[in-house]
Design an enzyme around this catalytic site. Structure first.
Site, PDB file in Angstrom:
ATOM      1  CB  ILE A   1      -1.748  10.037  10.017  1.00 40.04           C
ATOM      2  CG1 ILE A   1      -1.225   9.262  11.256  1.00 40.04           C
ATOM      3  CG2 ILE A   1      -0.594  10.505   9.126  1.00 40.04           C
ATOM      4  CD1 ILE A   1      -0.251   9.995  12.138  1.00 40.04           C
TER       5      ILE A   1
ATOM      6  N   GLY B   1       0.835  -1.206   0.000  1.00 37.30           N
ATOM      7  CA  GLY B   1       0.000   0.000   0.000  1.00 37.30           C
ATOM      8  C   GLY B   1       0.865   1.250   0.000  1.00 37.30           C
TER       9      GLY B   1
ATOM     10  CG  ASN C   1       1.096   1.425   4.762  1.00 43.19           C
ATOM     11  OD1 ASN C   1       0.908   2.200   5.689  1.00 43.19           O
ATOM     12  ND2 ASN C   1       0.715   1.702   3.516  1.00 43.19           N
TER      13      ASN C   1
ATOM     14  CG  ASN D   1      -5.920  -7.521  -3.555  1.00 45.07           C
ATOM     15  OD1 ASN D   1      -5.735  -7.369  -2.348  1.00 45.07           O
ATOM     16  ND2 ASN D   1      -7.116  -7.652  -4.086  1.00 45.07           N
TER      17      ASN D   1
ATOM     18  CE1 TYR E   1      -8.284   1.023   9.411  1.00 39.42           C
ATOM     19  CE2 TYR E   1      -8.459   1.946  11.615  1.00 39.42           C
ATOM     20  CZ  TYR E   1      -7.792   1.843  10.406  1.00 39.42           C
ATOM     21  OH  TYR E   1      -6.630   2.563  10.195  1.00 39.42           O
ATOM     22  CB  SER E   2     -11.494  -1.146  16.316  1.00 43.16           C
ATOM     23  OG  SER E   2     -12.692  -1.822  16.503  1.00 43.16           O
TER      24      SER E   2
ATOM     25  NE  ARG F   1      -4.420   6.722  -0.935  1.00 48.99           N
ATOM     26  CZ  ARG F   1      -5.602   6.310  -1.414  1.00 48.99           C
ATOM     27  NH1 ARG F   1      -5.860   6.428  -2.685  1.00 48.99           N
ATOM     28  NH2 ARG F   1      -6.495   5.813  -0.587  1.00 48.99           N
TER      29      ARG F   1
ATOM     30  CE  LYS G   1      -5.099  -0.473  10.683  1.00 39.70           C
ATOM     31  NZ  LYS G   1      -4.045  -0.912   9.740  1.00 39.70           N
TER      32      LYS G   1
ATOM     33  CB  SER H   1      -5.248   2.050  13.871  1.00 38.88           C
ATOM     34  OG  SER H   1      -6.083   3.169  14.151  1.00 38.88           O
TER      35      SER H   1
HETATM   36  P1  NAP Z   1      -4.351   5.601   2.326  1.00 42.58           P
HETATM   37  O1  NAP Z   1      -3.880   6.974   2.032  1.00 42.58           O
HETATM   38  O2  NAP Z   1      -5.763   5.251   2.046  1.00 42.58           O
HETATM   39  O3  NAP Z   1      -3.375   4.585   1.587  1.00 42.58           O
HETATM   40  C1  NAP Z   1      -3.601   3.204   1.632  1.00 42.58           C
HETATM   41  C2  NAP Z   1      -2.944   2.560   0.446  1.00 42.58           C
HETATM   42  O4  NAP Z   1      -3.184   1.146   0.548  1.00 42.58           O
HETATM   43  C3  NAP Z   1      -3.533   3.020  -0.884  1.00 42.58           C
HETATM   44  O5  NAP Z   1      -2.513   3.281  -1.812  1.00 42.58           O
HETATM   45  C4  NAP Z   1      -4.378   1.820  -1.306  1.00 42.58           C
HETATM   46  O6  NAP Z   1      -4.484   1.620  -2.714  1.00 42.58           O
HETATM   47  C5  NAP Z   1      -3.578   0.683  -0.725  1.00 42.58           C
HETATM   48  N1  NAP Z   1      -4.370  -0.527  -0.611  1.00 42.58           N
HETATM   49  C6  NAP Z   1      -5.643  -0.673  -0.175  1.00 42.58           C
HETATM   50  N2  NAP Z   1      -6.029  -1.939  -0.240  1.00 42.58           N
HETATM   51  C7  NAP Z   1      -4.983  -2.642  -0.745  1.00 42.58           C
HETATM   52  C8  NAP Z   1      -4.770  -4.004  -1.071  1.00 42.58           C
HETATM   53  N3  NAP Z   1      -5.719  -4.926  -0.908  1.00 42.58           N
HETATM   54  N4  NAP Z   1      -3.569  -4.376  -1.563  1.00 42.58           N
HETATM   55  C9  NAP Z   1      -2.592  -3.447  -1.760  1.00 42.58           C
HETATM   56  N5  NAP Z   1      -2.744  -2.149  -1.489  1.00 42.58           N
HETATM   57  C10 NAP Z   1      -3.918  -1.749  -0.986  1.00 42.58           C
HETATM   58  O7  NAP Z   1      -4.134   5.231   3.873  1.00 42.58           O
HETATM   59  P2  NAP Z   1      -3.082   5.778   4.980  1.00 42.58           P
HETATM   60  O8  NAP Z   1      -3.800   6.760   5.808  1.00 42.58           O
HETATM   61  O9  NAP Z   1      -1.770   6.099   4.362  1.00 42.58           O
HETATM   62  O10 NAP Z   1      -2.963   4.458   5.873  1.00 42.58           O
HETATM   63  C11 NAP Z   1      -1.888   3.523   5.756  1.00 42.58           C
HETATM   64  C12 NAP Z   1      -2.011   2.499   6.877  1.00 42.58           C
HETATM   65  O11 NAP Z   1      -1.987   3.164   8.132  1.00 42.58           O
HETATM   66  C13 NAP Z   1      -3.326   1.710   6.856  1.00 42.58           C
HETATM   67  O12 NAP Z   1      -3.099   0.398   7.285  1.00 42.58           O
HETATM   68  C14 NAP Z   1      -4.177   2.463   7.850  1.00 42.58           C
HETATM   69  O13 NAP Z   1      -5.195   1.642   8.372  1.00 42.58           O
HETATM   70  C15 NAP Z   1      -3.132   2.839   8.878  1.00 42.58           C
HETATM   71  N6  NAP Z   1      -3.519   3.974   9.731  1.00 42.58           N
HETATM   72  C16 NAP Z   1      -3.803   5.196   9.204  1.00 42.58           C
HETATM   73  C17 NAP Z   1      -4.168   6.240  10.052  1.00 42.58           C
HETATM   74  C18 NAP Z   1      -4.484   7.620   9.558  1.00 42.58           C
HETATM   75  O14 NAP Z   1      -4.923   8.454  10.378  1.00 42.58           O
HETATM   76  N7  NAP Z   1      -4.309   7.944   8.290  1.00 42.58           N
HETATM   77  C19 NAP Z   1      -4.246   6.013  11.430  1.00 42.58           C
HETATM   78  C20 NAP Z   1      -3.952   4.748  11.917  1.00 42.58           C
HETATM   79  C21 NAP Z   1      -3.589   3.732  11.059  1.00 42.58           C
HETATM   80  P3  NAP Z   1      -5.641   2.358  -3.578  1.00 42.58           P
HETATM   81  O15 NAP Z   1      -5.199   3.766  -3.643  1.00 42.58           O
HETATM   82  O16 NAP Z   1      -5.616   1.727  -4.896  1.00 42.58           O
HETATM   83  O17 NAP Z   1      -6.905   2.139  -2.800  1.00 42.58           O
END
Ligand code: NAP
Length: 255
Positions: A189, A14, A92, A65, A156-157, A17, A160, A144
């Site tokens: 974030i 992932g 991630n 995937n 989700y919880s 981005r 995580k 998370s």
């Molecule tokens: P994001 O911007 O939505 O990025 C997630 C990335 O994962 C996207 O590029 C997405 O691809 C990719 N993805 C989704 N499903 C996938 C799959 N089955 N196989 C491969 N790639 C996949 O999310 P983020 O905020 O950076 O979060 C990254 C991680 O941190 C996640 O695990 C999230 O749960 C965790 N997290 C985030 C936060 C926060 O506040 N942002 C807080 C706690 C934990 P597409 O673009 O094609 O969908």
């Protein structure tokens, strides 16, 4: 190439981005070669090309995937073949399908667990084979603050919190092979994920971020690099005695 991860190969799922992209860049800054697997294959390729140019490390990106065993085996095989090994795995990739429990569909529950939990299992199982060969490895799961409970996130919880248990168990099983496994648990974030949450709640993303920041002890929302900096430490040699831990990156005791 110098840097604390010079000579290592890191795979970030992932990573096209958000937190994953910042992590791939941060590890490249430390000298690691980078593999990025993402549903967005073109985005993964684009970022890998930018990283190779900016940091002078080998890098490639491809569509994968994490919820599909065959695609994970291919991704890990390509990383090891093209970059020479696989030393660091950052689990991630993630999605949200939020809803109150009485409105949450079975599909939304399954999809979230499949990507986060099954995805991390498949990637870790494939990656540890490469790590065991060299008696060195780092696995870092993105958990998370929602693991502690969050309204609208039954799926989700649970996923995580599961990633924390998985990290502890893998740490116990794999420690003897020089592999450490930890979970990082971010609070709020600023990424596409949190912007999408704001829009779903009918809120302006900037206003939503400012409101959330008021409840964070350090007085600001997190940025992807806040998380990437911790991951880069956990991925390094310096962190070799830190394993089976959950570290919150939330600007305070919880996000
Ligand atoms: P994001 O911007 O939505 O990025 C997630 C990335 O994962 C996207 O590029 C997405 O691809 C990719 N993805 C989704 N499903 C996938 C799959 N089955 N196989 C491969 N790639 C996949 O999310 P983020 O905020 O950076 O979060 C990254 C991680 O941190 C996640 O695990 C999230 O749960 C965790 N997290 C985030 C936060 C926060 O506040 N942002 C807080 C706690 C934990 P597409 O673009 O094609 O969908």
């Amino acid at each position: 190439m110098t840097g604390r991860s010079a000579g290592r190969v890191a795979l970030v799922t992932g990573g096209a981005r958000g937190i994953g992209a910042a992590t791939a860049e941060r590890l490249a800054e430390d000298g690691a070669a980078i593999a990025i697997g993402d549903l967005d294959g073109a985005g993964a390729e684009r970022l890998a090309a930018e990283i190779a140019k900016r940091y002078g490390v080998p890098a490639f990106g491809c569509k994968a995937n994490v919820a599909l065993g065959e695609e994970v085996e291919h991704l890990v095989g390509e990383a090891a073949h093209r970059l020479g090994s696989l030393d660091i795995l950052v689990n991630n990739a993630g999605i949200t399908r939020d809803n109150l429990v009485h409105k949450m569909s079975e599909a939304d529950f399954d999809d979230v667990l499949r990507v986060h939990l099954k995805g991390a299992f498949l990637c870790s199982r494939a990656a540890q084979r490469e790590m065991v060969k060299r008696n060195w490895g780092r696995i870092i799961n993105l958990s998370s603050a929602s693991a502690l409970g969050n309204r609208g996130q039954t799926n989700y919880s649970a996923a995580k919190a599961g990633l924390q248990g998985m990290a502890r168990t893998l740490a116990i099983e794999l420690g003897r092979f020089g592999i450490t496994v930890n979970a990082v648990a971010p609070g709020f974030i600023d990424t596409e994920m949190t912007r999408a949450t704001a829009l779903r709640l009918g809120r302006d993303p900037e206003e939503y971020k400012a409101e959330r920041a008021k409840a964070i002890p350090v007085g600001r929302a997190g940025v992807p690099r806040d998380v990437a900096n911790l991951i880069a430490f956990l991925a390094s040699e310096e962190a070799s005695f830190v394993s089976g831990q959950v570290i919150y990156v939330a600007g305070g005791p919880r996000g």
